[in-house]
Design an enzyme around this catalytic site. Structure first.
Site, PDB file in Angstrom:
ATOM      1  N   ASP A  32       0.862  -1.184   0.000  1.00 11.64           N
ATOM      2  CA  ASP A  32       0.000   0.000   0.000  1.00 11.64           C
ATOM      3  C   ASP A  32       0.904   1.242   0.000  1.00 11.64           C
ATOM      4  O   ASP A  32       1.733   1.402   0.901  1.00 11.64           O
ATOM      5  CB  ASP A  32      -0.879  -0.049   1.270  1.00 11.64           C
ATOM      6  CG  ASP A  32      -1.779   1.177   1.402  1.00 11.64           C
ATOM      7  OD1 ASP A  32      -1.732   2.061   0.521  1.00 11.64           O
ATOM      8  OD2 ASP A  32      -2.527   1.228   2.398  1.00 11.64           O
ATOM      9  N   GLU A  82      29.985   7.232   4.631  1.00 18.45           N
ATOM     10  CA  GLU A  82      30.035   5.819   5.007  1.00 18.45           C
ATOM     11  C   GLU A  82      29.955   4.950   3.755  1.00 18.45           C
ATOM     12  O   GLU A  82      29.669   3.761   3.835  1.00 18.45           O
ATOM     13  CB  GLU A  82      28.975   5.459   6.054  1.00 18.45           C
ATOM     14  CG  GLU A  82      27.559   5.786   5.681  1.00 18.45           C
ATOM     15  CD  GLU A  82      26.568   5.330   6.752  1.00 18.45           C
ATOM     16  OE1 GLU A  82      26.524   4.121   7.032  1.00 18.45           O
ATOM     17  OE2 GLU A  82      25.838   6.182   7.285  1.00 18.45           O
ATOM     18  N   CYS A 114      26.055   7.768   9.905  1.00 21.46           N
ATOM     19  CA  CYS A 114      25.458   9.020   9.406  1.00 21.46           C
ATOM     20  C   CYS A 114      25.891  10.244  10.198  1.00 21.46           C
ATOM     21  O   CYS A 114      25.494  11.369   9.879  1.00 21.46           O
ATOM     22  CB  CYS A 114      23.929   8.907   9.427  1.00 21.46           C
ATOM     23  SG  CYS A 114      23.328   7.492   8.498  1.00 21.46           S
ATOM     24  N   THR A 155      14.042   2.829   1.841  1.00 27.42           N
ATOM     25  CA  THR A 155      14.706   3.980   2.478  1.00 27.42           C
ATOM     26  C   THR A 155      16.086   4.225   1.869  1.00 27.42           C
ATOM     27  O   THR A 155      16.981   4.739   2.525  1.00 27.42           O
ATOM     28  CB  THR A 155      14.820   3.804   4.013  1.00 27.42           C
ATOM     29  OG1 THR A 155      15.660   2.673   4.287  1.00 27.42           O
ATOM     30  CG2 THR A 155      13.467   3.581   4.652  1.00 27.42           C
ATOM     31  N   SER A 204      17.537  -0.026  15.201  1.00 25.92           N
ATOM     32  CA  SER A 204      18.122   1.278  14.845  1.00 25.92           C
ATOM     33  C   SER A 204      17.174   2.410  15.237  1.00 25.92           C
ATOM     34  O   SER A 204      17.612   3.489  15.636  1.00 25.92           O
ATOM     35  CB  SER A 204      18.498   1.339  13.360  1.00 25.92           C
ATOM     36  OG  SER A 204      17.352   1.461  12.543  1.00 25.92           O
ATOM     37  N   HIS A 236      18.431  14.091  11.842  1.00 26.99           N
ATOM     38  CA  HIS A 236      18.858  13.129  10.824  1.00 26.99           C
ATOM     39  C   HIS A 236      17.599  12.397  10.345  1.00 26.99           C
ATOM     40  O   HIS A 236      16.810  11.922  11.163  1.00 26.99           O
ATOM     41  CB  HIS A 236      19.868  12.158  11.442  1.00 26.99           C
ATOM     42  CG  HIS A 236      20.121  10.970  10.572  1.00 26.99           C
ATOM     43  ND1 HIS A 236      20.505  11.088   9.261  1.00 26.99           N
ATOM     44  CD2 HIS A 236      20.022   9.637  10.812  1.00 26.99           C
ATOM     45  CE1 HIS A 236      20.634   9.879   8.737  1.00 26.99           C
ATOM     46  NE2 HIS A 236      20.342   8.978   9.659  1.00 26.99           N
ATOM     47  N   LYS A 245       9.069  10.943  14.799  1.00 28.59           N
ATOM     48  CA  LYS A 245       9.183   9.999  15.930  1.00 28.59           C
ATOM     49  C   LYS A 245      10.151  10.549  16.976  1.00 28.59           C
ATOM     50  O   LYS A 245       9.875  10.515  18.169  1.00 28.59           O
ATOM     51  CB  LYS A 245       9.802   8.678  15.434  1.00 28.59           C
ATOM     52  CG  LYS A 245       8.852   7.643  14.894  1.00 28.59           C
ATOM     53  CD  LYS A 245       9.694   6.382  14.583  1.00 28.59           C
ATOM     54  CE  LYS A 245       9.009   5.443  13.636  1.00 28.59           C
ATOM     55  NZ  LYS A 245       7.791   4.864  14.181  1.00 28.59           N
ATOM     56  N   ASN A 279      17.259   8.518   2.005  1.00 26.54           N
ATOM     57  CA  ASN A 279      18.350   8.615   2.974  1.00 26.54           C
ATOM     58  C   ASN A 279      19.642   9.001   2.267  1.00 26.54           C
ATOM     59  O   ASN A 279      19.988   8.431   1.230  1.00 26.54           O
ATOM     60  CB  ASN A 279      18.535   7.269   3.703  1.00 26.54           C
ATOM     61  CG  ASN A 279      19.358   7.424   4.982  1.00 26.54           C
ATOM     62  OD1 ASN A 279      19.869   8.498   5.277  1.00 26.54           O
ATOM     63  ND2 ASN A 279      19.464   6.341   5.736  1.00 26.54           N
ATOM     64  N   SER A 311      24.321   5.371  13.380  1.00 27.73           N
ATOM     65  CA  SER A 311      24.182   4.047  13.997  1.00 27.73           C
ATOM     66  C   SER A 311      25.520   3.568  14.527  1.00 27.73           C
ATOM     67  O   SER A 311      26.582   3.923  14.022  1.00 27.73           O
ATOM     68  CB  SER A 311      23.660   3.039  12.965  1.00 27.73           C
ATOM     69  OG  SER A 311      22.311   3.292  12.690  1.00 27.73           O
TER      70      SER A 311
HETATM   71  N1  COA Z   1      -0.584   3.174   5.705  1.00 25.90           N
HETATM   72  C1  COA Z   1       0.037   4.050   6.552  1.00 25.90           C
HETATM   73  N2  COA Z   1       1.089   3.676   7.338  1.00 25.90           N
HETATM   74  C2  COA Z   1       1.498   2.396   7.284  1.00 25.90           C
HETATM   75  C3  COA Z   1       0.895   1.448   6.438  1.00 25.90           C
HETATM   76  C4  COA Z   1      -0.202   1.886   5.629  1.00 25.90           C
HETATM   77  N3  COA Z   1      -0.827   1.047   4.792  1.00 25.90           N
HETATM   78  N4  COA Z   1       1.516   0.268   6.597  1.00 25.90           N
HETATM   79  C5  COA Z   1       2.489   0.466   7.517  1.00 25.90           C
HETATM   80  N5  COA Z   1       2.471   1.751   7.928  1.00 25.90           N
HETATM   81  C6  COA Z   1       3.361   2.397   8.893  1.00 25.90           C
HETATM   82  C7  COA Z   1       3.672   1.537  10.093  1.00 25.90           C
HETATM   83  O1  COA Z   1       2.648   1.627  11.079  1.00 25.90           O
HETATM   84  C8  COA Z   1       4.978   2.136  10.545  1.00 25.90           C
HETATM   85  O2  COA Z   1       4.753   3.339  11.256  1.00 25.90           O
HETATM   86  P1  COA Z   1       5.168   3.448  12.808  1.00 25.90           P
HETATM   87  O3  COA Z   1       6.646   3.177  12.851  1.00 25.90           O
HETATM   88  O4  COA Z   1       4.829   4.849  13.156  1.00 25.90           O
HETATM   89  O5  COA Z   1       4.400   2.411  13.523  1.00 25.90           O
HETATM   90  C9  COA Z   1       5.670   2.540   9.236  1.00 25.90           C
HETATM   91  O6  COA Z   1       4.630   2.587   8.255  1.00 25.90           O
HETATM   92  C10 COA Z   1       6.707   1.544   8.778  1.00 25.90           C
HETATM   93  O7  COA Z   1       6.111   0.283   8.761  1.00 25.90           O
HETATM   94  P2  COA Z   1       6.877  -1.010   9.325  1.00 25.90           P
HETATM   95  O8  COA Z   1       6.048  -2.201   9.081  1.00 25.90           O
HETATM   96  O9  COA Z   1       7.360  -0.736  10.709  1.00 25.90           O
HETATM   97  O10 COA Z   1       8.111  -0.950   8.311  1.00 25.90           O
HETATM   98  P3  COA Z   1       9.159  -2.018   7.891  1.00 25.90           P
HETATM   99  O11 COA Z   1       9.223  -3.178   8.790  1.00 25.90           O
HETATM  100  O12 COA Z   1       8.882  -2.272   6.470  1.00 25.90           O
HETATM  101  O13 COA Z   1      10.574  -1.217   8.082  1.00 25.90           O
HETATM  102  C11 COA Z   1      12.248   0.328   8.686  1.00 25.90           C
HETATM  103  C12 COA Z   1      10.760   0.142   8.392  1.00 25.90           C
HETATM  104  C13 COA Z   1      12.516   1.792   8.943  1.00 25.90           C
HETATM  105  C14 COA Z   1      12.661  -0.483   9.917  1.00 25.90           C
HETATM  106  C15 COA Z   1      13.072  -0.146   7.459  1.00 25.90           C
HETATM  107  O14 COA Z   1      12.758   0.659   6.352  1.00 25.90           O
HETATM  108  C16 COA Z   1      14.577  -0.117   7.681  1.00 25.90           C
HETATM  109  O15 COA Z   1      15.165  -1.056   8.198  1.00 25.90           O
HETATM  110  N6  COA Z   1      15.268   0.972   7.237  1.00 25.90           N
HETATM  111  C17 COA Z   1      16.703   1.106   7.320  1.00 25.90           C
HETATM  112  C18 COA Z   1      17.210   1.485   8.693  1.00 25.90           C
HETATM  113  C19 COA Z   1      16.769   2.843   9.129  1.00 25.90           C
HETATM  114  O16 COA Z   1      16.447   3.698   8.334  1.00 25.90           O
HETATM  115  N7  COA Z   1      16.768   3.077  10.452  1.00 25.90           N
HETATM  116  C20 COA Z   1      16.339   4.336  11.019  1.00 25.90           C
HETATM  117  C21 COA Z   1      17.171   4.795  12.167  1.00 25.90           C
HETATM  118  S1  COA Z   1      18.819   5.152  11.669  1.00 25.90           S
END
Ligand code: COA
Length: 390
Positions: A32, A82, A114, A155, A204, A236, A245, A279, A311
């Site tokens: 979605d 990095e 980062c 990302t 992370s 960041h 968040k 990113n 990280s």
């Molecule tokens: N409509 C609206 N929002 C939706 C949705 C939909 N249909 N489906 C999921 N979401 C939301 C989730 O609720 C979540 O929000 P929340 O965190 O506020 O609860 C968000 O979208 C992400 O969904 P989630 O299932 O948690 O994502 P994911 O498991 O696919 O992974 C990361 C998200 C960020 C963990 C992943 O992209 C990642 O590993 N990124 C690289 C590391 C990174 O960027 N880390 C950040 C800190 S440095």
């Protein structure tokens, strides 16, 4: 001896030739699209062409800065990344012929996920405190590339930011009080033998949130400002929802429960470039600052809270106080052009670029010409990267 006012005299960003939008990604992944647009806060991501890398991105961001300010006072170039192209040689040295850097500069590469560009800014401020005639060019340049089919794929992104640090800056003063936090956490890392990182995405996020609260607490212990003193915040942004968040978490640790509108007021202007670029690791916080300054015009004399996170992990909270008249020094039109001029990729082309590798043997490998910008990676021969200026 009183400390000179030190800070950002110029800020220029650049990104890649190509992009893919999240609507296309969502369609092919059966996801979605609201998960990308609202859930992680991303619309599109920059994708490097074969003849782009962190060096060409760095050159593209830095060239306009050197054109405006010259190089006569430039004594140090700190390049943070990095996505290094060499284990020994500093990537900044490739910039010598591309940017006609003076030989009287010290050039070094900095690494801590980062976070490293922020270390660069602080080191720059120290050098300038010692000699206010000294100018330092800090360049953040990165390509965020993850394995396809992983949650992190959405990302990805790539960009660079060139930041000229001087005494009596025209854009923002860096206050000397900062708050830092570091600890040994395995949330994201890239061992030497890997081209993509190992990521525990959920860890992370929680580590970033903890580190934010700790860095701000350290900032306050050292006499830093109250949260209410800031007109805006730049975080960041590995994905822009992370800024929301983190800010909600930081305010929550101080007993505040902000509405989404409150968060928008503090953060939305800082997210425009990162929403479109994805990113950019070390550059991400400075794309956020560029976005904020380019999109808000009443910040003169006001304080911006800056939170850098890398990280592993290191976080730093500091204050950039915007200098009245800052808008005269901005590059909003060029930044907007860098983002809007990117060529959209069809999904299959994105996948082939993702798989593209220059062979690792000692032969000559010409790199296919895709880009039209001033700098490109033309070939690799005998393991040497050969760049071209147009
Ligand atoms: N409509 C609206 N929002 C939706 C949705 C939909 N249909 N489906 C999921 N979401 C939301 C989730 O609720 C979540 O929000 P929340 O965190 O506020 O609860 C968000 O979208 C992400 O969904 P989630 O299932 O948690 O994502 P994911 O498991 O696919 O992974 C990361 C998200 C960020 C963990 C992943 O992209 C990642 O590993 N990124 C690289 C590391 C990174 O960027 N880390 C950040 C800190 S440095």
């Amino acid at each position: 001896m009183p400390h000179p006012r030190v800070g950002i005299a110029d800020l220029s960003i650049a990104t890649t030739h190509y992009m893919i939008d999240h609507a296309t990604l969502a369609r092919h992944h059966g996801v979605d699209v609201a998960k990308y647009h609202r859930g992680i806060g991303q619309d599109a991501m920059s994708v490097p062409a074969p003849d782009e890398d962190i060096v060409t991105l760095a050159a593209a961001a830095a060239a306009p800065v050197l054109e405006r300010h010259g190089t006569s006072a430039l004594r140090t170039v700190l390049l943070a990344t990095e996505t290094g192209v060499d284990q020994s040689k500093a990537a900044g040295l490739y910039l010598h012929p591309l940017l006609r850097l003076p030989h009287t500069t010290r050039v070094v590469e900095l690494k801590q996920a980062c976070y490293a560009a922020t270390a660069g800014l602080q080191f720059a401020a120290g050098l300038i405190a010692r000699d206010p005639a000294h100018q330092v060019l800090v360049i953040a340049t990165d390509i965020a590339r993850y394995d396809t089919g992983t949650p992190a794929e959405a990302t990805q992104g790539a960009a660079s930011a060139a930041i000229l640090v001087t005494a009596d800056p025209g854009i923002a003063e860096l206050e000397s009080v900062t708050g830092v936090h570091s600890s040994h956490v395995m949330d994201f890392w890239r061992p030497n033998h890997r081209t993509t990182p190992v990521v525990d995405g959920k860890l992370s996020i929680t580590t970033y949130l903890d580190a934010t609260a700790h860095a701000y607490a350290d900032y306050r212990r050292h006499g830093g400002r109250d949260l209410d003193d800031f007109a805006a915040f730049c975080y960041h942004q590995p994905f822009t929802a992370m800024a929301y968040k983190a800010h909600r978490h930081l305010l929550g640790t101080h007993g505040q429960a902000p509405s989404h509108d409150d968060l928008d007021t503090a953060l939305a202007a800082s997210t425009h470039y990162n929403r479109a670029v994805g990113n950019s690791y070390t550059a991400s916080l400075y794309l956020a600052l560029a976005s904020l300054l380019d999109h808000r015009d009443e910040l003169g004399g006001r304080h911006v809270g800056m939170l850098s996170y890398g990280s592993g992990c290191v976080a730093e909270f500091f204050c950039a106080t915007v200098v009245p008249g800052y808008r005269d020094h901005l590059r909003a039109t060029a930044h907007d052009h860098a983002v809007t001029a990117r060529k959209p990729l069809a999904y299959d082309d994105y996948r082939s670029l993702h798989e593209f590798r220059i062979p690792a043997d000692a032969g000559r490998h010409n790199v296919p010409e895709h880009t039209a910008g001033a700098f490109r990676l033309a070939a690799v021969e005998g393991h040497e990267r050969i760049y071209e200026t147009r």
